[in-house]
Write a protein that holds these residues in place. Structure first.
Motif, mmCIF file in Angstrom:
data_model
loop_
_atom_site.group_PDB
_atom_site.id
_atom_site.type_symbol
_atom_site.label_atom_id
_atom_site.label_comp_id
_atom_site.label_asym_id
_atom_site.label_seq_id
_atom_site.Cartn_x
_atom_site.Cartn_y
_atom_site.Cartn_z
ATOM 1 N N ARG A 173 40.093 1.121 -14.106
ATOM 2 C CA ARG A 173 39.694 0.485 -12.841
ATOM 3 C C ARG A 173 38.198 0.201 -12.784
ATOM 4 N N SER A 174 37.348 1.132 -13.205
ATOM 5 C CA SER A 174 35.902 0.934 -13.128
ATOM 6 C C SER A 174 35.464 -0.239 -13.992
ATOM 7 N N ALA A 175 36.035 -0.330 -15.205
ATOM 8 C CA ALA A 175 35.699 -1.445 -16.091
ATOM 9 C C ALA A 175 36.216 -2.758 -15.524
ATOM 10 N N ALA A 176 37.416 -2.735 -14.945
ATOM 11 C CA ALA A 176 37.970 -3.951 -14.355
ATOM 12 C C ALA A 176 37.096 -4.443 -13.207
ATOM 13 N N SER A 177 36.600 -3.498 -12.376
ATOM 14 C CA SER A 177 35.729 -3.870 -11.257
ATOM 15 C C SER A 177 34.447 -4.511 -11.771
ATOM 16 N N PHE A 178 33.933 -3.958 -12.879
ATOM 17 C CA PHE A 178 32.710 -4.511 -13.463
ATOM 18 C C PHE A 178 32.937 -5.950 -13.911
ATOM 19 N N PHE A 179 34.085 -6.188 -14.580
ATOM 20 C CA PHE A 179 34.366 -7.544 -15.070
ATOM 21 C C PHE A 179 34.591 -8.513 -13.915
ATOM 22 N N VAL A 180 35.209 -8.039 -12.850
ATOM 23 C CA VAL A 180 35.418 -8.900 -11.679
ATOM 24 C C VAL A 180 34.077 -9.287 -11.057
ATOM 25 N N ARG A 181 33.174 -8.298 -10.929
ATOM 26 C CA ARG A 181 31.841 -8.603 -10.378
ATOM 27 C C ARG A 181 31.091 -9.551 -11.307
ATOM 28 N N LEU A 182 31.225 -9.331 -12.614
ATOM 29 C CA LEU A 182 30.558 -10.206 -13.583
ATOM 30 C C LEU A 182 31.092 -11.630 -13.467
ATOM 31 N N LEU A 183 32.400 -11.757 -13.313
ATOM 32 C CA LEU A 183 33.007 -13.073 -13.170
ATOM 33 C C LEU A 183 32.533 -13.743 -11.886
ATOM 34 N N SER A 184 32.467 -12.970 -10.794
ATOM 35 C CA SER A 184 31.998 -13.528 -9.527
ATOM 36 C C SER A 184 30.555 -13.996 -9.643
ATOM 37 N N THR A 185 29.716 -13.183 -10.325
ATOM 38 C CA THR A 185 28.322 -13.570 -10.512
ATOM 39 C C THR A 185 28.214 -14.840 -11.340
ATOM 40 N N ASP A 186 29.029 -14.925 -12.393
ATOM 41 C CA ASP A 186 29.009 -16.106 -13.245
ATOM 42 C C ASP A 186 29.455 -17.338 -12.468
ATOM 43 N N GLN A 187 30.497 -17.189 -11.640
ATOM 44 C CA GLN A 187 30.968 -18.305 -10.841
ATOM 45 C C GLN A 187 29.901 -18.730 -9.824
ATOM 46 N N MET A 188 29.194 -17.750 -9.250
ATOM 47 C CA MET A 188 28.132 -18.068 -8.310
ATOM 48 C C MET A 188 27.006 -18.823 -9.006
ATOM 49 N N TRP A 189 26.674 -18.371 -10.239
ATOM 50 C CA TRP A 189 25.610 -19.046 -10.995
ATOM 51 C C TRP A 189 26.002 -20.483 -11.302
ATOM 52 N N VAL A 190 27.255 -20.691 -11.682
ATOM 53 C CA VAL A 190 27.722 -22.046 -11.967
ATOM 54 C C VAL A 190 27.667 -22.897 -10.711
ATOM 55 N N ALA A 191 28.074 -22.319 -9.576
ATOM 56 C CA ALA A 191 28.036 -23.075 -8.317
ATOM 57 C C ALA A 191 26.605 -23.442 -7.937
ATOM 58 N N CYS A 192 25.677 -22.500 -8.113
ATOM 59 C CA CYS A 192 24.262 -22.777 -7.810
ATOM 60 C C CYS A 192 23.714 -23.850 -8.741
ATOM 61 N N LYS A 193 24.108 -23.773 -10.011
ATOM 62 C CA LYS A 193 23.643 -24.768 -10.977
ATOM 63 C C LYS A 193 24.166 -26.152 -10.609
ATOM 64 N N MET A 194 25.429 -26.243 -10.234
ATOM 65 C CA MET A 194 25.994 -27.528 -9.851
ATOM 66 C C MET A 194 25.321 -28.072 -8.604
ATOM 67 N N ASP A 195 25.035 -27.181 -7.649
ATOM 68 C CA ASP A 195 24.345 -27.612 -6.427
ATOM 69 C C ASP A 195 22.947 -28.111 -6.747
ATOM 70 N N LEU A 196 22.252 -27.416 -7.659
ATOM 71 C CA LEU A 196 20.909 -27.835 -8.055
ATOM 72 C C LEU A 196 20.944 -29.186 -8.759
ATOM 73 N N LEU A 197 21.910 -29.376 -9.660
ATOM 74 C CA LEU A 197 22.029 -30.655 -10.354
ATOM 75 C C LEU A 197 22.325 -31.784 -9.382
ATOM 76 N N HIS A 198 23.182 -31.488 -8.387
ATOM 77 C CA HIS A 198 23.492 -32.499 -7.374
ATOM 78 C C HIS A 198 22.238 -32.864 -6.579
ATOM 79 N N THR A 199 21.443 -31.844 -6.205
ATOM 80 C CA THR A 199 20.216 -32.100 -5.451
ATOM 81 C C THR A 199 19.220 -32.898 -6.285
ATOM 82 N N GLN A 200 19.077 -32.547 -7.573
ATOM 83 C CA GLN A 200 18.169 -33.273 -8.446
ATOM 84 C C GLN A 200 18.596 -34.729 -8.598
#
Length: 227
Positions: free
Chosen positions: A60-87
């Motif tokens: 469970r602890s490792a699974a939670s870590f991977f879920v948080r990592l995935l969420s962070t990665d998805q957030m980074w991708v969303a921020c990157k897409m928003d930045l590219l759209h703004t640029q």
């Protein structure tokens, strides 16, 4: 769990639910990964002892870590897409402006420019970047009203302060054009200029109109004096 219901899982997902993990393995013999999410020591002990060596166990602890990592990665991708759209949006707006807009470094070399500059110079952006701006924004020998004053770009580079001036320019046909040059420093958090934004606007029509108006006023004054 032993009391887990069989059938569909949730209202929108159609996932098989098994009463026990052994039943799950029996139903899916090709399974090579099990994620334990209850955190129960008893269930973990059973899985550690009885899972085949070919099946990896993620606790469970490792699974939670991977879920948080995935969420962070998805957030980074969303921020990157928003930045590219703004640029892209900002670049589209700047390219639509008639003014020639150039970003230069602290030495006066071009870092970026808008479409108006490329069209005025009849050059692709690649041939403009990295070269001194004065190769393109030329200054005539008798360039402004105060000959002792530096042109705006040179003045801004030397002082780190905004500068502007009207610069006359004679084209290949011998016609005089008047360009208003504005230079603004772009500062870092400490207030030191990093780059400079240079804007050139063609004010020939406005300047000629003002000159004709001044001439008309002088002729009117002469007429009144003659009368």
């Amino acid at each position: 769990h032993e009391d887990a219901p069989a059938g569909g899982f949730g209202d929108t997902l159609d996932l098989p639910v098994h009463a026990h993990w052994r039943a799950m393995l029996a139903a899916h013999p090709d399974m090579n990964l099990v994620i334990e999410t209850t955190g129960s020591e008893g269930v973990l002990g059973q899985l550690r002892r009885e899972l085949p060596l070919s099946v990896a166990l993620v606790e469970r602890s490792a699974a939670s870590f991977f879920v948080r990592l995935l969420s962070t990665d998805q957030m980074w991708v969303a921020c990157k897409m928003d930045l590219l759209h703004t640029q892209t949006l900002l670049k589209g707006i700047i390219d639509q402006l008639k003014e020639q807009i150039v970003l230069v470094d602290a030495t006066g070399k071009v870092l970026d420019c808008n479409k108006a500059v490329q069209e005025a110079e009849a050059l692709p952006k690649a041939d403009i970047l990295g070269r001194p701006l004065r190769n393109f924004f030329k200054v005539e020998a008798a360039q402004n009203e105060l000959p002792a004053t530096q042109p705006p770009l040179e003045l801004a580079l030397a002082t780190g302060q905004p500068a502007e001036a009207t610069l006359p320019h004679v084209d290949a046909q011998g016609l005089v054009h008047y360009m208003r040059e504005y230079v603004y420093p772009i500062q870092d958090e400490a207030g030191h200029p990093l780059n400079f934004l240079c804007i050139r606007r063609d004010i020939t029509s406005r300047t000629q109109m003002e000159q004709r108006l001044q001439q008309s006023e002088r002729l009117a004054s002469i007429g009144e004096m003659s009368t």
